[in-house]
Design a protein around this motif. Structure first.
Motif, short mmCIF file in Angstrom:
data_model
loop_
_atom_site.label_atom_id
_atom_site.label_comp_id
_atom_site.label_asym_id
_atom_site.label_seq_id
_atom_site.Cartn_x
_atom_site.Cartn_y
_atom_site.Cartn_z
N SER A 1 3.54 0.01 -7.21
CA SER A 1 3.33 -0.05 -8.26
C SER A 1 3.11 1.11 -8.52
CB SER A 1 1.47 -1.79 -8.43
OG SER A 1 2.10 -2.02 -8.09
N PHE B 1 -5.03 -2.06 -7.04
CA PHE B 1 -5.18 -3.49 -6.26
C PHE B 1 -4.06 -3.76 -5.74
CE2 PHE B 1 -8.64 -4.15 -9.67
CZ PHE B 1 -9.67 -4.10 -8.66
N GLY C 1 0.88 -1.06 -0.37
CA GLY C 1 0.33 -0.06 0.01
C GLY C 1 0.85 1.43 -0.49
N1 LIG Z 1 -2.25 10.36 -2.56
C1 LIG Z 1 -2.16 8.80 -3.04
N2 LIG Z 1 -2.09 7.86 -2.84
C2 LIG Z 1 -1.34 7.58 -3.85
C3 LIG Z 1 -0.02 6.94 -4.39
N3 LIG Z 1 0.40 6.32 -5.03
C4 LIG Z 1 0.08 5.64 -4.39
N4 LIG Z 1 -1.67 5.78 -3.57
C5 LIG Z 1 -2.57 4.83 -3.46
O1 LIG Z 1 -2.10 4.06 -2.46
C6 LIG Z 1 -2.81 3.09 -2.53
C7 LIG Z 1 -2.13 2.27 -2.75
O2 LIG Z 1 -0.47 1.97 -3.78
P1 LIG Z 1 0.02 0.77 -4.72
O3 LIG Z 1 0.78 1.17 -5.87
O4 LIG Z 1 -1.38 -0.26 -4.96
O5 LIG Z 1 0.61 0.54 -3.34
P2 LIG Z 1 1.84 -0.94 -3.45
O6 LIG Z 1 3.09 -0.62 -2.13
O7 LIG Z 1 1.91 -1.57 -4.70
O8 LIG Z 1 1.32 -1.88 -2.56
P3 LIG Z 1 1.32 -3.93 -2.98
O9 LIG Z 1 1.67 -3.81 -4.49
O10 LIG Z 1 0.30 -4.65 -2.13
O11 LIG Z 1 2.81 -3.93 -2.42
C8 LIG Z 1 -3.84 3.42 -3.95
O12 LIG Z 1 -5.17 3.72 -3.90
C9 LIG Z 1 -2.92 4.26 -4.63
O13 LIG Z 1 -3.71 5.10 -5.50
C10 LIG Z 1 0.70 9.18 -4.28
O14 LIG Z 1 1.24 9.46 -3.73
N5 LIG Z 1 -0.26 9.57 -3.76
#
Ligand SMILES: Nc1nc2c(ncn2[C@@H]2O[C@H](COP(=O)(O)OP(=O)(O)OP(=O)(O)O)[C@@H](O)[C@H]2O)c(=O)[nH]1
Ligand SMILES: [Mg+2]
Length: 203
Positions: free
Chosen positions: A21, A37, A17
Protein backbone atom coordinates in the motif's frame (compact mmCIF):
# COMPACT_ATOMS: atom_id res chain seq x y z
CA UNK A 1 2.35 10.82 -28.74
CA UNK A 2 -0.77 8.73 -29.35
CA UNK A 3 -4.09 10.35 -28.35
CA UNK A 4 -5.42 7.11 -26.89
CA UNK A 5 -4.57 5.92 -23.43
CA UNK A 6 -3.77 2.27 -22.90
CA UNK A 7 -5.32 0.86 -19.72
CA UNK A 8 -2.98 -1.54 -17.94
CA UNK A 9 -3.85 -3.41 -14.76
CA UNK A 10 -0.94 -4.21 -12.48
CA UNK A 11 -1.36 -6.08 -9.22
CA UNK A 12 0.76 -5.86 -6.08
CA UNK A 13 1.17 -9.14 -4.20
CA UNK A 14 3.26 -10.08 -1.18
CA UNK A 15 3.13 -10.74 2.54
CA UNK A 16 1.24 -8.46 4.89
CA UNK A 17 3.38 -5.52 5.99
CA UNK A 18 5.99 -5.55 3.20
CA UNK A 19 4.80 -2.13 1.98
CA UNK A 20 2.47 -2.73 -0.98
CA UNK A 21 0.00 0.00 0.00
CA UNK A 22 2.86 2.34 0.82
CA UNK A 23 4.40 1.78 -2.63
CA UNK A 24 1.09 2.44 -4.38
CA UNK A 25 0.42 5.55 -2.30
CA UNK A 26 3.93 6.86 -2.80
CA UNK A 27 3.62 6.43 -6.56
CA UNK A 28 0.12 7.87 -6.97
CA UNK A 29 -0.12 10.49 -4.24
CA UNK A 30 3.57 11.00 -3.34
CA UNK A 31 2.81 10.45 0.35
CA UNK A 32 4.12 8.03 2.96
CA UNK A 33 2.38 7.06 6.17
CA UNK A 34 4.54 5.40 8.83
CA UNK A 35 1.37 4.22 10.65
CA UNK A 36 -0.56 2.63 7.78
CA UNK A 37 -3.24 0.00 8.43
CA UNK A 38 -3.34 -3.49 6.95
CA UNK A 39 -5.37 -3.62 3.75
CA UNK A 40 -8.61 -5.59 3.81
CA UNK A 41 -9.50 -7.07 0.42
CA UNK A 42 -8.24 -4.90 -2.43
CA UNK A 43 -8.02 -1.25 -3.37
CA UNK A 44 -6.97 0.43 -6.58
CA UNK A 45 -5.64 3.77 -7.72
CA UNK A 46 -4.96 5.04 -11.23
CA UNK A 47 -2.06 7.06 -12.51
CA UNK A 48 -1.53 8.34 -16.03
CA UNK A 49 1.98 8.24 -17.37
CA UNK A 50 3.86 8.32 -20.63
CA UNK A 51 6.30 5.55 -21.45
CA UNK A 52 8.32 5.66 -24.65
CA UNK A 53 5.77 7.98 -26.25
CA UNK A 54 2.78 5.84 -25.23
CA UNK A 55 0.11 7.32 -22.98
CA UNK A 56 -0.79 4.75 -20.35
CA UNK A 57 -3.34 4.67 -17.56
CA UNK A 58 -1.82 2.43 -14.95
CA UNK A 59 -4.47 0.85 -12.76
CA UNK A 60 -2.64 -0.34 -9.65
CA UNK A 61 -4.42 -2.99 -7.60
CA UNK A 62 -3.22 -3.26 -4.04
CA UNK A 63 -4.12 -6.48 -2.27
CA UNK A 64 -4.27 -7.63 1.35
CA UNK A 65 -1.24 -9.79 2.09
CA UNK A 66 -2.56 -11.37 5.26
CA UNK A 67 -3.59 -15.01 4.82
CA UNK A 68 -7.05 -14.47 6.33
CA UNK A 69 -7.97 -12.18 3.40
CA UNK A 70 -7.08 -14.67 0.69
CA UNK A 71 -10.66 -15.19 -0.48
CA UNK A 72 -11.17 -11.42 -0.75
CA UNK A 73 -8.14 -10.78 -2.95
CA UNK A 74 -7.93 -13.74 -5.36
CA UNK A 75 -11.06 -12.84 -7.43
CA UNK A 76 -9.24 -9.69 -8.56
CA UNK A 77 -6.26 -11.45 -10.17
CA UNK A 78 -8.00 -12.04 -13.50
CA UNK A 79 -7.25 -9.53 -16.19
CA UNK A 80 -3.95 -8.41 -14.68
CA UNK A 81 -1.34 -7.40 -17.25
CA UNK A 82 1.59 -7.55 -14.85
CA UNK A 83 2.19 -8.80 -11.31
CA UNK A 84 4.51 -7.03 -8.90
CA UNK A 85 5.82 -9.61 -6.43
CA UNK A 86 6.83 -7.70 -3.33
CA UNK A 87 8.90 -8.54 -0.26
CA UNK A 88 10.68 -6.49 2.39
CA UNK A 89 14.48 -6.76 2.51
CA UNK A 90 14.35 -6.85 6.33
CA UNK A 91 11.96 -9.83 6.31
CA UNK A 92 13.45 -13.10 5.05
CA UNK A 93 10.13 -14.90 5.35
CA UNK A 94 8.49 -12.48 2.93
CA UNK A 95 11.23 -13.26 0.40
CA UNK A 96 10.87 -17.01 0.89
CA UNK A 97 7.14 -16.63 0.27
CA UNK A 98 7.57 -15.13 -3.22
CA UNK A 99 7.23 -18.54 -4.85
CA UNK A 100 3.92 -19.11 -3.07
CA UNK A 101 2.64 -15.70 -4.19
CA UNK A 102 3.60 -16.44 -7.78
CA UNK A 103 1.83 -19.79 -7.56
CA UNK A 104 -1.31 -18.24 -6.07
CA UNK A 105 -1.36 -15.60 -8.80
CA UNK A 106 -0.96 -18.20 -11.55
CA UNK A 107 -3.71 -20.37 -10.10
CA UNK A 108 -6.36 -17.65 -9.80
CA UNK A 109 -5.44 -15.31 -12.66
CA UNK A 110 -5.89 -17.92 -15.38
CA UNK A 111 -3.40 -16.15 -17.69
CA UNK A 112 -3.32 -17.21 -21.31
CA UNK A 113 0.43 -17.73 -21.61
CA UNK A 114 1.96 -18.53 -18.18
CA UNK A 115 5.50 -18.85 -19.57
CA UNK A 116 5.50 -15.31 -20.92
CA UNK A 117 3.49 -13.53 -18.25
CA UNK A 118 5.38 -10.44 -16.99
CA UNK A 119 6.39 -10.31 -13.33
CA UNK A 120 8.48 -7.62 -11.67
CA UNK A 121 10.02 -8.22 -8.23
CA UNK A 122 10.32 -5.46 -5.64
CA UNK A 123 12.57 -5.67 -2.57
CA UNK A 124 11.09 -2.88 -0.45
CA UNK A 125 12.31 -1.05 2.69
CA UNK A 126 15.92 -0.71 1.50
CA UNK A 127 16.19 2.32 3.74
CA UNK A 128 16.39 -0.18 6.64
CA UNK A 129 19.93 -1.34 5.93
CA UNK A 130 20.73 -2.40 9.52
CA UNK A 131 18.04 -5.07 9.79
CA UNK A 132 18.52 -6.35 6.28
CA UNK A 133 17.91 -10.10 5.93
CA UNK A 134 17.87 -10.52 2.13
CA UNK A 135 20.87 -9.58 0.00
CA UNK A 136 20.61 -8.05 -3.47
CA UNK A 137 22.50 -10.97 -5.03
CA UNK A 138 20.17 -13.50 -3.44
CA UNK A 139 17.11 -11.63 -4.70
CA UNK A 140 18.55 -11.23 -8.18
CA UNK A 141 19.40 -14.93 -8.32
CA UNK A 142 15.78 -15.83 -7.46
CA UNK A 143 14.52 -13.52 -10.22
CA UNK A 144 16.95 -15.06 -12.68
CA UNK A 145 15.95 -18.63 -11.83
CA UNK A 146 12.23 -17.98 -11.88
CA UNK A 147 11.93 -16.27 -15.23
CA UNK A 148 14.50 -13.47 -15.62
CA UNK A 149 12.20 -11.03 -13.84
CA UNK A 150 13.35 -7.42 -13.45
CA UNK A 151 14.31 -6.66 -9.84
CA UNK A 152 14.05 -3.30 -8.08
CA UNK A 153 15.18 -2.37 -4.59
CA UNK A 154 12.69 0.21 -3.42
CA UNK A 155 11.84 2.41 -0.49
CA UNK A 156 8.34 3.80 -0.28
CA UNK A 157 9.56 5.80 2.69
CA UNK A 158 12.46 7.51 0.88
CA UNK A 159 10.84 7.39 -2.57
CA UNK A 160 13.62 5.28 -3.97
CA UNK A 161 13.09 3.45 -7.27
CA UNK A 162 9.30 3.47 -6.87
CA UNK A 163 8.57 5.22 -10.18
CA UNK A 164 11.22 3.16 -11.94
CA UNK A 165 9.59 -0.07 -10.76
CA UNK A 166 6.10 0.86 -11.99
CA UNK A 167 7.52 2.12 -15.30
CA UNK A 168 9.39 -1.16 -15.70
CA UNK A 169 6.10 -2.98 -15.24
CA UNK A 170 4.62 -0.97 -18.11
CA UNK A 171 7.63 -1.66 -20.31
CA UNK A 172 7.42 -5.38 -19.54
CA UNK A 173 3.80 -5.46 -20.65
CA UNK A 174 4.42 -3.42 -23.79
CA UNK A 175 7.36 -5.62 -24.70
CA UNK A 176 5.63 -8.92 -23.95
CA UNK A 177 2.40 -8.49 -25.80
CA UNK A 178 0.74 -7.42 -28.90
CA UNK A 179 -1.50 -5.16 -26.84
CA UNK A 180 -4.33 -4.77 -29.30
CA UNK A 181 -6.70 -6.47 -26.87
CA UNK A 182 -6.10 -4.02 -24.03
CA UNK A 183 -8.86 -1.52 -23.40
CA UNK A 184 -8.19 1.58 -25.42
CA UNK A 185 -9.59 4.46 -23.46
CA UNK A 186 -11.03 7.43 -25.20
CA UNK A 187 -8.99 10.51 -24.48
CA UNK A 188 -12.11 12.65 -24.64
CA UNK A 189 -11.65 15.78 -22.60
CA UNK A 190 -14.59 17.24 -20.73
CA UNK A 191 -15.20 20.97 -20.33
CA UNK A 192 -13.07 21.01 -17.19
CA UNK A 193 -10.20 19.26 -18.94
CA UNK A 194 -10.55 16.03 -16.99
CA UNK A 195 -9.81 12.71 -18.59
CA UNK A 196 -12.77 10.34 -18.29
CA UNK A 197 -10.94 7.61 -16.42
CA UNK A 198 -11.95 6.61 -12.88
CA UNK A 199 -9.28 7.89 -10.46
CA UNK A 200 -9.72 5.48 -7.63
CA UNK A 201 -11.96 3.01 -5.99
CA UNK A 202 -12.07 0.72 -3.03
CA UNK A 203 -13.67 -2.73 -2.88
N1 LIG B 1 11.12 1.91 6.66
C1 LIG B 1 10.17 1.66 5.77
N2 LIG B 1 8.93 1.33 6.18
C2 LIG B 1 8.00 1.08 5.23
C3 LIG B 1 8.27 1.15 3.85
N3 LIG B 1 7.15 0.82 3.18
C4 LIG B 1 6.22 0.58 4.09
N4 LIG B 1 6.71 0.74 5.33
C5 LIG B 1 5.99 0.56 6.62
O1 LIG B 1 5.67 -0.81 6.74
C6 LIG B 1 4.39 -0.96 7.36
C7 LIG B 1 3.47 -1.79 6.45
O2 LIG B 1 3.26 -1.08 5.23
P1 LIG B 1 1.99 -1.33 4.30
O3 LIG B 1 2.18 -0.52 3.08
O4 LIG B 1 0.74 -1.12 5.06
O5 LIG B 1 2.15 -2.89 4.01
P2 LIG B 1 1.23 -3.81 3.07
O6 LIG B 1 2.14 -4.68 2.27
O7 LIG B 1 0.27 -2.98 2.32
O8 LIG B 1 0.47 -4.72 4.15
P3 LIG B 1 -0.98 -5.46 3.98
O9 LIG B 1 -1.97 -4.42 3.59
O10 LIG B 1 -1.28 -6.06 5.32
O11 LIG B 1 -0.81 -6.53 2.96
C8 LIG B 1 3.87 0.46 7.62
O12 LIG B 1 4.15 0.81 8.94
C9 LIG B 1 4.66 1.32 6.66
O13 LIG B 1 4.82 2.63 7.11
C10 LIG B 1 9.60 1.51 3.44
O14 LIG B 1 9.96 1.60 2.27
N5 LIG B 1 10.51 1.74 4.45
MG1 LIG C 1 -1.75 -2.87 2.35
Amino acid sequence: MSGKSLLLKVILLGDGGVGKSSLMNRYVTDRFDSQSFHTIGVEFLNRDLEVDGRLVTLQIWDTAGQERFKSLRTPFYRGADCCLLTFAVDDLRSFQNLAAWKKEFMFYSDVRDPERFPFVVLGNKVDKQEGREVGSDEARAWCEENGCFPYFETSAKDDMNVGAAFEAAVREVLAAEDHTDHALLSSTIDLHGNRKVPRSSCC
